[in-house]
Write an enzyme that holds these catalytic residues in place. Structure first.
Site, short mmCIF file in Angstrom:
data_model
loop_
_atom_site.label_atom_id
_atom_site.label_comp_id
_atom_site.label_asym_id
_atom_site.label_seq_id
_atom_site.Cartn_x
_atom_site.Cartn_y
_atom_site.Cartn_z
N ASP A 43 0.83 -1.20 0.00
CA ASP A 43 0.00 0.00 0.00
C ASP A 43 0.87 1.26 0.00
O ASP A 43 1.69 1.44 0.91
CB ASP A 43 -0.88 -0.03 1.26
CG ASP A 43 -2.08 0.89 1.13
OD1 ASP A 43 -2.14 1.65 0.15
OD2 ASP A 43 -2.94 0.86 2.02
N CYS A 82 -5.88 4.18 -3.97
CA CYS A 82 -6.23 2.86 -3.41
C CYS A 82 -7.46 2.20 -4.03
O CYS A 82 -7.35 1.20 -4.73
CB CYS A 82 -6.49 2.95 -1.91
SG CYS A 82 -5.14 3.59 -0.98
N HIS A 143 -10.86 -2.27 1.34
CA HIS A 143 -11.10 -0.90 0.83
C HIS A 143 -11.96 -0.84 -0.41
O HIS A 143 -11.84 0.10 -1.21
CB HIS A 143 -9.77 -0.17 0.60
CG HIS A 143 -9.88 1.30 0.89
ND1 HIS A 143 -8.86 2.19 0.68
CD2 HIS A 143 -10.92 2.03 1.35
CE1 HIS A 143 -9.26 3.40 1.01
NE2 HIS A 143 -10.51 3.33 1.43
N ASP A 345 -0.32 -0.54 -4.77
CA ASP A 345 -1.58 -0.03 -5.34
C ASP A 345 -1.44 1.34 -5.98
O ASP A 345 -2.22 1.71 -6.85
CB ASP A 345 -2.71 -0.05 -4.29
CG ASP A 345 -2.43 0.88 -3.12
OD1 ASP A 345 -1.29 1.35 -2.97
OD2 ASP A 345 -3.37 1.13 -2.35
#
Ligand code: NAG
Ligand code: NAG
Length: 604
Positions: A43, A82, A143, A345
């Site tokens: 991430d 994201c 997410h 991401d």
């Protein structure tokens, strides 16, 4: 003698047949055996944060080992944020096709209980794998929404193809550290400002009363209303941690608010047991790390170990976890049969700072920009594929590829057709991976910032140039350290006064101009031809878009109390995972669990 010869021949024949049958079954077994899929998603890790992508001071030996044993994709792109990036990975489509792009400021799923989320009618790669009897697991950050539109129409991972889910339905957030909060990150003086607002309103109301525009009763009602409103805002800001920092196992809330105690170990242990449980049948494991999104965290063993503060500690702990996953694959004898894909991401969040001003975001190597914008640093991510049956070790693939290519690539490995009732933008990378093809399967790739198309990448089939044609670029300004970022808005924005429009578009030769500082001369006929082709491609692309519900419509981003996962009595949700009684939660030691992992990692 005459009696023994036929016997010997028969004996020989029996052995030969047995052997042949054995070999045949073994081969059939290998041929039949579907590859396991392991997706390792980091991430907010930038292109320049990984050792094998040029970082000399951040230790990522396990990620580096993947590159040594597989292929490094040095021109791999994502949508630079994201939720949209993850939607692209899982659906093989531009996120605009699933409505996972925003036209306003908030461009990601904002609350666990908000309605925004990946629509249930999208077919994720996990659903394709399930249709081939794969066991599927998502461990870590999701997410992509949690609330339900209606019965059976939910965005939760269990409804999107994952048999098993253990992790964060939303994301890792500054709020989860318990010290600060997204609102404070956005406006450092938010409490003071709220108080001033209440005060100002009260004074205005009293002034109105004095000048007899309102009566006494209205005065009291108005004042009370003002303070209740401001009080609710204060309460709301302070409840974010409870609302959003959640750890779940399937539908069950295990921890609220989430704690970082051994979080990486807990995630890693779940991944290892999942692979152990399903070592005999094919599996798809999506290991979606909360690192190194802020709030930065690391378990005791990794604290203050790196040369790059809390950010470096977080990355290095993630690398350790990747090492554990890889060691398990080896221990179970699955290395040759496992397709491993590592990526991030989006690019590093270069504007991110800690309360003390410490740099908390990633580093985007030679590229300009970062997370949340369409400069190269936001979209180009460190990526590796290891699959010994197909990919030679130590390869470098400089051809442009995209995160959504993983979808048809995995489908092709699983021998399952991709859905034919919708546009799939990704292209099968197998021909590039097994060297049947030398060039990118794409002619054009479109670069979105939220729902706004900022530009297009043109990959001519001949020559070795790749052009980036930008109609819109995010404005960057320079901070006191001379770094170019969105220092004014903290998170880069995609439209309005935050961007520059270019007509004719800026054309960069992205193969040599990595910092996008030298646009090619628009009067050059060759450049005009590039622009013409690119604009025509955009027209064609736009024709393939159909209107879908906008998942990030402001009304879908607000929390819905009755959709709030809660352990305990709402709104007093609170629970902690019982770490001590669950063997899966104990700290594992790499050497204890897999004594040969280090050797395997370094020798091959
Ligand atoms: C390595 O990564 C750290 C952390 O992001 C960064 O500060 C540093 O500049 C990078 N170093 C190199 C040589 O790329
Ligand atoms: C999913 O449903 C929405 C409407 O609810 C529709 O617009 C969209 O095209 C559907 N997507 C797919 C892939 O079928």
């Amino acid at each position: 003698m005459s009696f023994q010869a036929p016997y010997a021949i028969m004996h020989f024949l029996v052995i030969l047949t047995t052997h042949l049958i054995l070999v045949a079954t073994l081969e059939a077994d290998i041929a039949k055996r579907k590859p396991n899929i392991v997706i390792l998603l980091a991430d907010d890790i930038g292109y320049g944060d990984v050792g094998c992508f040029g970082n000399t001071s951040l230790n990522t030996p396990h990620i580096d080992s993947l590159a040594r044993d597989g292929a490094k994709l040095t021109h791999h792109l994502v949508t630079p944020l994201c939720s949209p990036s993850r939607a692209g990975l899982l659906t093989g489509r531009y996120p605009i096709r699933s409505g996972m792009v925003a036209y306003s400021i908030i461009r990601v799923v904002s609350f666990v209980s908000a309605k925004a989320g990946l629509p249930a009618n999208e077919t994720t790669i996990a659903e394709l794998a399930q249709s081939m009897s794969y066991n599927t697991a998502l461990i870590g950050k999701w997410h992509l929404g949690h609330a339900c539109e209606s019965e059976g129409n939910c965005s939760h991972p269990n409804g999107q193809g994952f048999n098993y889910f253990y992790g964060l339905p939303l994301t890792n957030l500054k709020d989860c550290g318990g010290k600060t909060n997204v609102f404070i990150a956005w406006d450092y003086h938010i409490y003071r400002d709220l108080f001033l607002m209440a005060l100002l309103l009260s004074i205005s109301i009293i002034a109105l009363y004095r000048h007899v525009y309102i009566d006494k009763c209205s005065l009291i009602v108005c004042l009370a209303f003002t303070w209740v409103l401001i009080g609710s805002a204060y309460y709301f800001i302070n409840s974010i941690q409870i609302m959003n920092c959640i750890l779940m196992e399937n539908q069950k809330v295990l921890e609220q608010p989430l704690t970082y105690d051994n979080l990486t170990q807990r995630l890693t242990n779940r991944a290892i047991s999942f692979m152990e449980r399903h070592q005999k049948d094919p599996f798809l494991l999506f290991m979606s790390y909360p690192q190194a999104h802020t709030e930065l965290f690391a378990s005791e063993r990794f604290q203050n170990q790196s040369k790059h503060g809390r950010y470096g500690d977080a990355v290095e702990e993630m690398d350790w976890s990747i090492g554990e996953v890889l060691a398990t694959i080896d221990r179970l004898g699955l290395r040759d049969d496992t397709f491993v894909y590592f990526t991030s991401d989006n690019g590093g969040f270069m504007e991110e700072r800690g309360d003390d001003g410490e740099r908390q975001g990633g580093y985007n190597g030679p590229f300009k920009g970062g997370k949340a914008n369409t400069w190269e640093g936001g979209m180009r991510v460190p990526t590796i594929i290891r699959y010994p049956r197909v990919v030679r070790s130590n390869r470098i693939i400089p051809e442009p590829t995209h995160v959504f290519d993983v979808y048809p690539t995995i489908a092709s490995l699983l021998e399952v057709p991709v859905p034919s009732d919708r546009v799939i933008d990704g292209k099968d990378l197998l021909p590039l991976l097994n060297e049947k093809n030398k060039t990118s399967p794409h002619d054009f790739m479109f670069h979105y910032c939220g729902g706004y198309l900022h530009g297009v990448r043109y990959i001519p089939k001949t020559g070795d140039k790749v052009y980036k044609v930008m109609m819109t670029t995010t404005k960057l300004n320079v901070n006191e350290l001379g770094e170019r970022g969105c220092w004014k808005t903290y998170v880069c924005q995609c439209y309005g006064s935050s961007v520059d429009h270019h007509n004719p578009p800026l054309v960069f030769d992205i193969t040599t101009d990595l910092t996008e500082d030298n646009p090619l001369n628009p009067n050059d006929p060759e450049v005009q031809e590039i622009i013409k082709k690119s604009l025509a491609a955009i027209d064609e692309h736009r024709k393939t878009l159909t209107p879908v519900p906008n998942q990030f419509h402001p009304l879908r981003l607000i929390p819905i109390p009755w959709q709030q996962p809660c352990c305990g009595t709402f709104p007093f949700c609170s629970c902690k995972e019982d770490s001590n009684n669950n063997p899966e939660n104990q700290i594992i030691d790499s050497l204890q669990r897999t004594p040969i992992s280090e050797e395997i990692g370094t020798n091959s």
